[in-house]
Design a protein around this motif. Structure first.
Motif, PDB file in Angstrom:
ATOM      1  N   ALA A 233       0.802  -1.222   0.000  1.00  0.00           N
ATOM      2  CA  ALA A 233       0.000   0.000   0.000  1.00  0.00           C
ATOM      3  C   ALA A 233       0.836   1.273   0.000  1.00  0.00           C
ATOM      4  O   ALA A 233       0.373   2.321  -0.470  1.00  0.00           O
ATOM      5  N   LEU A 234       2.063   1.214   0.514  1.00  0.00           N
ATOM      6  CA  LEU A 234       2.847   2.428   0.724  1.00  0.00           C
ATOM      7  C   LEU A 234       3.419   3.059  -0.545  1.00  0.00           C
ATOM      8  O   LEU A 234       3.353   4.293  -0.698  1.00  0.00           O
ATOM      9  N   PRO A 235       4.001   2.318  -1.495  1.00  0.00           N
ATOM     10  CA  PRO A 235       4.679   2.952  -2.637  1.00  0.00           C
ATOM     11  C   PRO A 235       3.849   3.959  -3.423  1.00  0.00           C
ATOM     12  O   PRO A 235       4.361   5.045  -3.757  1.00  0.00           O
ATOM     13  N   PRO A 236       2.562   3.694  -3.757  1.00  0.00           N
ATOM     14  CA  PRO A 236       1.823   4.705  -4.522  1.00  0.00           C
ATOM     15  C   PRO A 236       1.625   6.020  -3.770  1.00  0.00           C
ATOM     16  O   PRO A 236       1.326   7.050  -4.400  1.00  0.00           O
ATOM     17  N   LEU A 237       1.799   6.002  -2.456  1.00  0.00           N
ATOM     18  CA  LEU A 237       1.583   7.213  -1.665  1.00  0.00           C
ATOM     19  C   LEU A 237       2.838   8.056  -1.524  1.00  0.00           C
ATOM     20  O   LEU A 237       2.765   9.178  -1.011  1.00  0.00           O
ATOM     21  N   LEU A 238       3.990   7.536  -1.965  1.00  0.00           N
ATOM     22  CA  LEU A 238       5.258   8.220  -1.767  1.00  0.00           C
ATOM     23  C   LEU A 238       5.579   9.158  -2.923  1.00  0.00           C
ATOM     24  O   LEU A 238       5.184   8.921  -4.073  1.00  0.00           O
ATOM     25  N   SER A 239       6.327  10.212  -2.616  1.00  0.00           N
ATOM     26  CA  SER A 239       6.834  11.091  -3.669  1.00  0.00           C
ATOM     27  C   SER A 239       7.962  10.381  -4.408  1.00  0.00           C
ATOM     28  O   SER A 239       8.436   9.325  -3.986  1.00  0.00           O
ATOM     29  N   SER A 240       8.423  10.962  -5.517  1.00  0.00           N
ATOM     30  CA  SER A 240       9.457  10.308  -6.323  1.00  0.00           C
ATOM     31  C   SER A 240      10.751  10.123  -5.548  1.00  0.00           C
ATOM     32  O   SER A 240      11.394   9.081  -5.638  1.00  0.00           O
ATOM     33  N   SER A 241      11.135  11.126  -4.761  1.00  0.00           N
ATOM     34  CA  SER A 241      12.376  11.014  -3.986  1.00  0.00           C
ATOM     35  C   SER A 241      12.244   9.976  -2.883  1.00  0.00           C
ATOM     36  O   SER A 241      13.161   9.169  -2.654  1.00  0.00           O
ATOM     37  N   HIS A 242      11.117   9.973  -2.197  1.00  0.00           N
ATOM     38  CA  HIS A 242      10.895   8.986  -1.140  1.00  0.00           C
ATOM     39  C   HIS A 242      10.744   7.580  -1.719  1.00  0.00           C
ATOM     40  O   HIS A 242      11.138   6.595  -1.083  1.00  0.00           O
ATOM     41  N   LEU A 243      10.183   7.482  -2.928  1.00  0.00           N
ATOM     42  CA  LEU A 243      10.041   6.175  -3.573  1.00  0.00           C
ATOM     43  C   LEU A 243      11.412   5.603  -3.922  1.00  0.00           C
ATOM     44  O   LEU A 243      11.631   4.392  -3.809  1.00  0.00           O
TER      45      LEU A 243
ATOM     46  N   LEU B 205      19.160   7.083   8.577  1.00  0.00           N
ATOM     47  CA  LEU B 205      20.297   7.847   9.082  1.00  0.00           C
ATOM     48  C   LEU B 205      21.163   8.366   7.933  1.00  0.00           C
ATOM     49  O   LEU B 205      21.642   9.506   7.967  1.00  0.00           O
ATOM     50  N   VAL B 206      21.353   7.541   6.909  1.00  0.00           N
ATOM     51  CA  VAL B 206      22.138   7.967   5.742  1.00  0.00           C
ATOM     52  C   VAL B 206      21.490   9.160   5.054  1.00  0.00           C
ATOM     53  O   VAL B 206      22.165  10.115   4.650  1.00  0.00           O
ATOM     54  N   GLN B 207      20.166   9.110   4.919  1.00  0.00           N
ATOM     55  CA  GLN B 207      19.473  10.235   4.292  1.00  0.00           C
ATOM     56  C   GLN B 207      19.640  11.511   5.103  1.00  0.00           C
ATOM     57  O   GLN B 207      19.832  12.598   4.553  1.00  0.00           O
ATOM     58  N   LEU B 208      19.587  11.384   6.435  1.00  0.00           N
ATOM     59  CA  LEU B 208      19.776  12.545   7.294  1.00  0.00           C
ATOM     60  C   LEU B 208      21.182  13.102   7.158  1.00  0.00           C
ATOM     61  O   LEU B 208      21.377  14.328   7.037  1.00  0.00           O
ATOM     62  N   LEU B 209      22.185  12.208   7.141  1.00  0.00           N
ATOM     63  CA  LEU B 209      23.572  12.647   7.011  1.00  0.00           C
ATOM     64  C   LEU B 209      23.831  13.288   5.651  1.00  0.00           C
ATOM     65  O   LEU B 209      24.573  14.260   5.543  1.00  0.00           O
ATOM     66  N   THR B 210      23.198  12.736   4.610  1.00  0.00           N
ATOM     67  CA  THR B 210      23.359  13.313   3.272  1.00  0.00           C
ATOM     68  C   THR B 210      22.765  14.708   3.211  1.00  0.00           C
ATOM     69  O   THR B 210      23.344  15.627   2.609  1.00  0.00           O
ATOM     70  N   THR B 211      21.619  14.876   3.851  1.00  0.00           N
ATOM     71  CA  THR B 211      20.991  16.204   3.886  1.00  0.00           C
ATOM     72  C   THR B 211      21.876  17.203   4.614  1.00  0.00           C
ATOM     73  O   THR B 211      22.067  18.346   4.164  1.00  0.00           O
ATOM     74  N   ILE B 212      22.448  16.781   5.741  1.00  0.00           N
ATOM     75  CA  ILE B 212      23.328  17.670   6.506  1.00  0.00           C
ATOM     76  C   ILE B 212      24.614  17.969   5.732  1.00  0.00           C
ATOM     77  O   ILE B 212      25.077  19.108   5.665  1.00  0.00           O
ATOM     78  N   GLY B 213      25.194  16.912   5.125  1.00  0.00           N
ATOM     79  CA  GLY B 213      26.477  17.074   4.445  1.00  0.00           C
ATOM     80  C   GLY B 213      26.403  17.876   3.164  1.00  0.00           C
ATOM     81  O   GLY B 213      27.434  18.364   2.683  1.00  0.00           O
TER      82      GLY B 213
ATOM     83  N   PRO C  36      29.675  14.419   3.481  1.00  0.00           N
ATOM     84  CA  PRO C  36      28.822  13.242   3.688  1.00  0.00           C
ATOM     85  C   PRO C  36      29.608  11.981   4.052  1.00  0.00           C
ATOM     86  O   PRO C  36      29.200  11.226   4.933  1.00  0.00           O
ATOM     87  N   SER C  37      30.756  11.754   3.383  1.00  0.00           N
ATOM     88  CA  SER C  37      31.549  10.551   3.670  1.00  0.00           C
ATOM     89  C   SER C  37      32.142  10.599   5.069  1.00  0.00           C
ATOM     90  O   SER C  37      32.102   9.613   5.818  1.00  0.00           O
ATOM     91  N   VAL C  38      32.680  11.760   5.437  1.00  0.00           N
ATOM     92  CA  VAL C  38      33.291  11.902   6.765  1.00  0.00           C
ATOM     93  C   VAL C  38      32.231  11.729   7.851  1.00  0.00           C
ATOM     94  O   VAL C  38      32.449  11.023   8.854  1.00  0.00           O
ATOM     95  N   LEU C  39      31.076  12.342   7.658  1.00  0.00           N
ATOM     96  CA  LEU C  39      29.991  12.208   8.632  1.00  0.00           C
ATOM     97  C   LEU C  39      29.541  10.757   8.752  1.00  0.00           C
ATOM     98  O   LEU C  39      29.279  10.261   9.851  1.00  0.00           O
ATOM     99  N   SER C  40      29.470  10.076   7.606  1.00  0.00           N
ATOM    100  CA  SER C  40      29.017   8.685   7.622  1.00  0.00           C
ATOM    101  C   SER C  40      29.966   7.806   8.415  1.00  0.00           C
ATOM    102  O   SER C  40      29.549   7.033   9.288  1.00  0.00           O
ATOM    103  N   TYR C  41      31.272   7.909   8.150  1.00  0.00           N
ATOM    104  CA  TYR C  41      32.242   7.092   8.871  1.00  0.00           C
ATOM    105  C   TYR C  41      32.182   7.368  10.371  1.00  0.00           C
ATOM    106  O   TYR C  41      32.212   6.452  11.194  1.00  0.00           O
ATOM    107  N   ALA C  42      32.107   8.651  10.724  1.00  0.00           N
ATOM    108  CA  ALA C  42      32.088   9.015  12.145  1.00  0.00           C
ATOM    109  C   ALA C  42      30.825   8.489  12.836  1.00  0.00           C
ATOM    110  O   ALA C  42      30.899   7.898  13.926  1.00  0.00           O
ATOM    111  N   VAL C  43      29.683   8.697  12.213  1.00  0.00           N
ATOM    112  CA  VAL C  43      28.420   8.289  12.832  1.00  0.00           C
ATOM    113  C   VAL C  43      28.315   6.768  12.884  1.00  0.00           C
ATOM    114  O   VAL C  43      27.816   6.208  13.867  1.00  0.00           O
ATOM    115  N   TYR C  44      28.795   6.070  11.867  1.00  0.00           N
ATOM    116  CA  TYR C  44      28.779   4.611  11.900  1.00  0.00           C
ATOM    117  C   TYR C  44      29.589   4.087  13.080  1.00  0.00           C
ATOM    118  O   TYR C  44      29.189   3.132  13.747  1.00  0.00           O
TER     119      TYR C  44
END
Length: 318
Positions: free
Chosen positions: A16-26, A264-272, A282-290
């Motif tokens: 049920a979920l995919p038709p309700l999502l935007s293109s980026s969220h899909l 979490l990756v999406q959040l880090l990408t948005t911040i980076g 983004p890469s540095v944040l990912s390694y640190a947060v992981y």
């Protein structure tokens, strides 16, 4: 009957979920299904065979390039998708005969080296498009119906995950599954009980690679373009973090871990990618947060999210 209600609810949500999502969220939803498919195999490998692989993205790449190369050279796209997990499993079997003689961090670094070698070969090989990448991969066609939109690939990615979950559940319920559980408890005791330890470890290694190859095949047709940069070392580390966070040796733990880390990756990408942030942020944040996430999980949830939630539920019932 009540035992199957969570599974039925999960299937209904996925449908049920995919038709309700935007293109980026899909797109995120599709990549989440592929990541969870790879993580199911890695969780099985780490949780039952006791082997840590830092090169699981190499089998993801092998599956993707197998499907892409076959389809580019005129093979039916469905045949390319079917060949992806087979070639990945065969590659894992050939490599695993030597690698699985190693233990602990030696095996982890050996799998890491395997991925580095593969990426070097792909970047230098003109047959794979070189550093520029493999272009012109057609859309997947199933029974004359071409999957042209993102919605179809979202369902296909989660169908691949469903297949991986179904195969894993049946394997663990079988006699080899009982041998794997004995192997996870004690390798020495399992060998003394007649479990063919080496053969089972190799079989799990190949099965986990097949799941990664299947996800890679879907990924190739979804994007229509492949490059060595699509399969970095960081991707393999992500899969390990997903398996540990969700709970090794549990199917639903792999799905839960993949969901948590993808968000979490999406959040880090948005911040980076905020204005003023350097390109490598983004890469540095990912390694640190992981690293932080792994330390916190090992300290407070050593068995992962799903086993901890299961234990808490049992305590509440008592």
């Amino acid at each position: 009957m009540r035992r199957h209600l969570p599974v039925a609810a999960a299937v209904a949500l996925v449908l049920a979920l995919p038709p309700l999502l935007s293109s980026s969220h899909l797109a995120v939803f599709t990549l989440l299904g592929l990541a969870a498919t790879v993580t199911v195999g890695l969780s099985l490998l780490m949780g039952y065979a006791g082997q840590v692989s830092l090169g699981q993205a190499s089998f993801y790449a092998i599956g993707a390039y197998t499907a892409g190369l076959l389809s580019v050279h005129g093979a039916p796209t469905l045949a390319g998708l079917a060949a992806a997990p087979v070639v990945a499993a065969l590659s894992a079997t050939v490599v695993g005969v030597s690698l699985l003689r190693l233990r602990g961090h030696h095996l982890a670094f050996a799998t890491l080296a395997t991925q580095l070698i593969l990426l070097s070969l792909l970047a230098r090989g003109e047959w794979a498009g070189g550093a520029i990448g493999l272009q012109g991969i057609p859309r997947l066609s199933i029974g004359g119906y071409e999957l042209a939109g993102d919605l179809g690939y979202a369902y296909l990615a989660w169908a691949a995950l469903g297949l991986a979950v179904l195969v894993t559940a049946n394997v663990m319920a079988s006699r080899p599954g009982r041998g794997l559980r004995a192997l996870a408890t004690s390798e020495v005791a399992a060998a003394a009980s007649g479990v063919p330890v080496g053969r089972y470890r190799l079989a799990v290694f190949a099965l986990s690679a097949a799941f990664a190859g299947l996800a890679g095949g879907v990924y190739a047709f979804y994007l229509g373009y492949l490059a060595p940069g699509s399969f970095p070392i960081l991707l393999s580390i992500e899969y390990v973090v997903m398996a540990v966070v969700g709970g090794m040796g549990t199917v639903w733990g792999a799905v839960a871990g993949a969901t948590a880390i993808m968000l979490l990756v999406q959040l880090l990408t948005t911040i980076g990618t905020q204005p003023g942030m350097p390109s490598y942020a983004p890469s540095v944040l990912s390694y640190a947060v992981y690293a932080v996430v792994l330390v916190l999980v090992v300290l407070f949830l050593p068995r992962g999210i799903v086993p901890a939630a299961r234990d808490a539920r049992i305590r509440l019932r008592r």
